[in-house]
Design a protein around this motif. Structure first.
Motif, mmCIF file in Angstrom:
data_model
loop_
_atom_site.group_PDB
_atom_site.id
_atom_site.type_symbol
_atom_site.label_atom_id
_atom_site.label_comp_id
_atom_site.label_asym_id
_atom_site.label_seq_id
_atom_site.Cartn_x
_atom_site.Cartn_y
_atom_site.Cartn_z
ATOM 1 N N ALA A 49 -79.535 -43.392 -30.033
ATOM 2 C CA ALA A 49 -80.187 -42.300 -30.757
ATOM 3 C C ALA A 49 -79.958 -42.423 -32.253
ATOM 4 N N ASP A 52 -82.472 -45.254 -34.655
ATOM 5 C CA ASP A 52 -83.921 -45.243 -34.792
ATOM 6 C C ASP A 52 -84.353 -44.748 -36.153
ATOM 7 N N GLU A 124 -81.674 -33.782 -30.911
ATOM 8 C CA GLU A 124 -82.931 -34.216 -30.321
ATOM 9 C C GLU A 124 -84.081 -33.989 -31.316
ATOM 10 N N LEU A 125 -84.021 -32.884 -32.032
ATOM 11 C CA LEU A 125 -85.028 -32.599 -33.060
ATOM 12 C C LEU A 125 -85.109 -33.732 -34.079
ATOM 13 N N ARG A 127 -84.002 -36.808 -33.670
ATOM 14 C CA ARG A 127 -84.375 -38.067 -33.035
ATOM 15 C C ARG A 127 -85.893 -38.154 -32.841
ATOM 16 N N LEU A 128 -86.468 -37.060 -32.360
ATOM 17 C CA LEU A 128 -87.917 -37.042 -32.142
ATOM 18 C C LEU A 128 -88.668 -37.196 -33.458
ATOM 19 N N GLN A 131 -89.220 -40.644 -34.610
ATOM 20 C CA GLN A 131 -90.162 -41.498 -33.890
ATOM 21 C C GLN A 131 -91.604 -41.214 -34.301
ATOM 22 N N GLU A 132 -91.771 -40.159 -35.081
ATOM 23 C CA GLU A 132 -93.120 -39.823 -35.526
ATOM 24 C C GLU A 132 -93.574 -40.818 -36.582
ATOM 25 N N ASN A 139 -88.926 -37.926 -41.276
ATOM 26 C CA ASN A 139 -88.448 -39.297 -41.230
ATOM 27 C C ASN A 139 -87.747 -39.591 -42.557
#
Ligand code: CO
Ligand code: CO
Length: 452
Positions: A49, A52, A124-125, A127-128, A131-132, A139
């Protein structure tokens, strides 16, 4: 850059009920972090995690994966800068070929927000978000790339600026380095706003126009305030240089005040409380100049600000003195430029001298009658959009005889003028500024470096 407040008296207000805010000293535990996010990270691509690009997890998740023993170093990665040329011309993308730029200084939230550090939901917020698409504001890699450019450019300029240089040479030194390192590309990447090189009693928004003949002198106090943007994510950070040590204490006061502001910043922090803390730090300093003792004053009508994509001023202000607005707070996801100004004068600035800085006012659509003003606005739209610019930037695009047209756009309210802001003649002012991002899990001082 900074903003002025049409502000009345900064009266202290009686404290009312408390909104949770960081009160304790926020200390980054550098040992918790393994900041290998730079080149040669052979673990890239593994399912971690933390790898990324989202973040260096504030809770040290990565520790398990990477046990390489490195001497404990300061948080902010300096890798890459060693291979930088002098003057700096090597793009940071070449120094970080895997595209993972160094994380800034991470600080855990405290008090009621301390749960965020380890919250699975908040992680998680992040991490997601990572990935955008790469241009997503979450990012953080875009802003970290801009910050790395800032660190490397300022390292060179702070070592190289010397009395005897013209202000134009100094501004261009910053700008040439920035353009090369960020790989300037239209509105995708480039200079974030005009390079401020304000001198002495002038606190902000001075950059030379064509024909400027001012030369830096050894008694000057120089504020270098410059910006870098990647995909509209702007790093706004500033420092002060002096060559006569009698002003050292002034610089120290302002640097400490900015660090107070950075420390007190956090999700749910009240902006008025941050202002009060900054003022307290700033005004605890005195500076003796030529036998006269001056209490350092925070310049009460200058503030920090939040930053939105392509907008250096996002609408929130970070005061540097106490005020009575208890409603404004910092929120998750906010980007802020925390900047403070100290003065040996009266602690209040006014417009002063020939204007160089301009920016389009967002969402103003008005008919323009002057043909020259129309074509000038086309140039502004194409090259800057809502990013601030200065007359020199128009000159280098080949624009000539545009002064009347620019005045017309200002009079119509389509473009806003940001004239130099000065305290009283004869005093000295200093500035330090950092860009911070309030991530879901921690606060990141993206522009932090070994220097300030
Ligand atoms: Co600013
Ligand atoms: Co600035």
């Amino acid at each position: 850059m900074t903003i002025t407040v049409p502000q009345s008296d900064p009266q202290d207000v009686p404290g009312t009920e408390k909104v949770p805010k960081p009160t304790k000293k926020l200390v980054l535990d550098a040992d918790e972090e393994d900041d290998d996010d730079d080149e040669g990270d052979e673990e890239n691509g593994k399912e971690d995690a933390g790898d990324d690009g989202a973040a260096c997890p504030a809770d040290g998740t990565k520790k398990k994966k990477k046990k390489k023993k490195k001497p404990k170093k300061k948080k902010t990665a300096e890798a890459g800068s060693s291979k930088q040329s002098s003057p700096p011309r090597v793009p940071v993308s070449k120094l970080f070929p895997n595209g993972n730029y160094p994380c800034g200084e991470e600080t855990p939230y405290v008090g009621e927000n301390s749960y965020r550090t380890s919250s699975a939901e908040k992680r998680e917020l992040e991490r997601l978000a990572a990935q955008e698409d790469p241009d997503s504001p979450e990012n953080y890699n875009s802003i970290r790339r801009a910050a790395e450019v800032h660190r490397q450019v300022r390292k060179y300029v702070s070592e190289t600026i010397k009395p005897g240089m013209t202000m134009t040479e100094i501004a261009e030194m910053v700008e040439d380095g920035t353009r090369a390192l960020v790989e300037v590309d239209g509105l995708h990447r480039g200079i974030g706003f005009p390079t401020g090189v304000s001198l002495n009693h002038c606190a902000a928004h001075y950059t030379p126009n064509a024909g400027d003949t001012i030369v830096l002198s050894s008694d000057d106090v120089l504020k270098v305030d410059f910006g870098v943007h990647v995909s509209g994510r702007i790093v706004d950070s500033a420092f002060t240089l002096n060559f006569n040590h009698k002003y050292d204490k002034l610089l120290e006061a302002v640097r400490a005040a900015t660090n107070t502001g950075v420390r007190e910043a956090g999700i749910d922090a009240r902006l008025c409380d941050i202002g009060a803390s900054i003022q307290e730090t700033m005004e605890s300093y005195e500076v003796e100049v030529d036998g006269k003792v001056h209490k350092v004053k925070a310049i009460r009508n200058l503030t920090g600000h939040n930053i939105l994509p392509y907008h250096i001023h996002g609408g929130k202000s970070v005061p540097i003195v106490a005020n009575s607005d208890e409603t404004a707070i910092m929120e998750e996801g906010d980007h802020f430029a925390v900047e403070t100004f100290g003065s040996t004068g009266r602690g209040y600035v006014m417009d002063d001298g020939e204007c160089s800085h301009y920016a389009k006012t967002p969402d103003v659509n008005k008919p323009i009658r002057l043909a020259r003003a129309k074509t000038l606005l086309n140039t502004i739209n194409k090259h800057f959009d809502t990013l601030p610019f200065c007359k020199r930037y128009l000159d280098r695009l080949g624009e000539t005889r545009y002064y009347a047209a620019l005045d017309n756009l200002v009079n119509l309210g389509i473009v806003q003028a940001y004239p130099p802001l000065s305290d009283i003649q004869g005093c000295m002012t200093a500035q330090y500024e950092h860009t911070i991002i309030l991530r879901p899990t921690c606060k990141e001082v993206v522009s932090r470096g070994d220097d300030y």
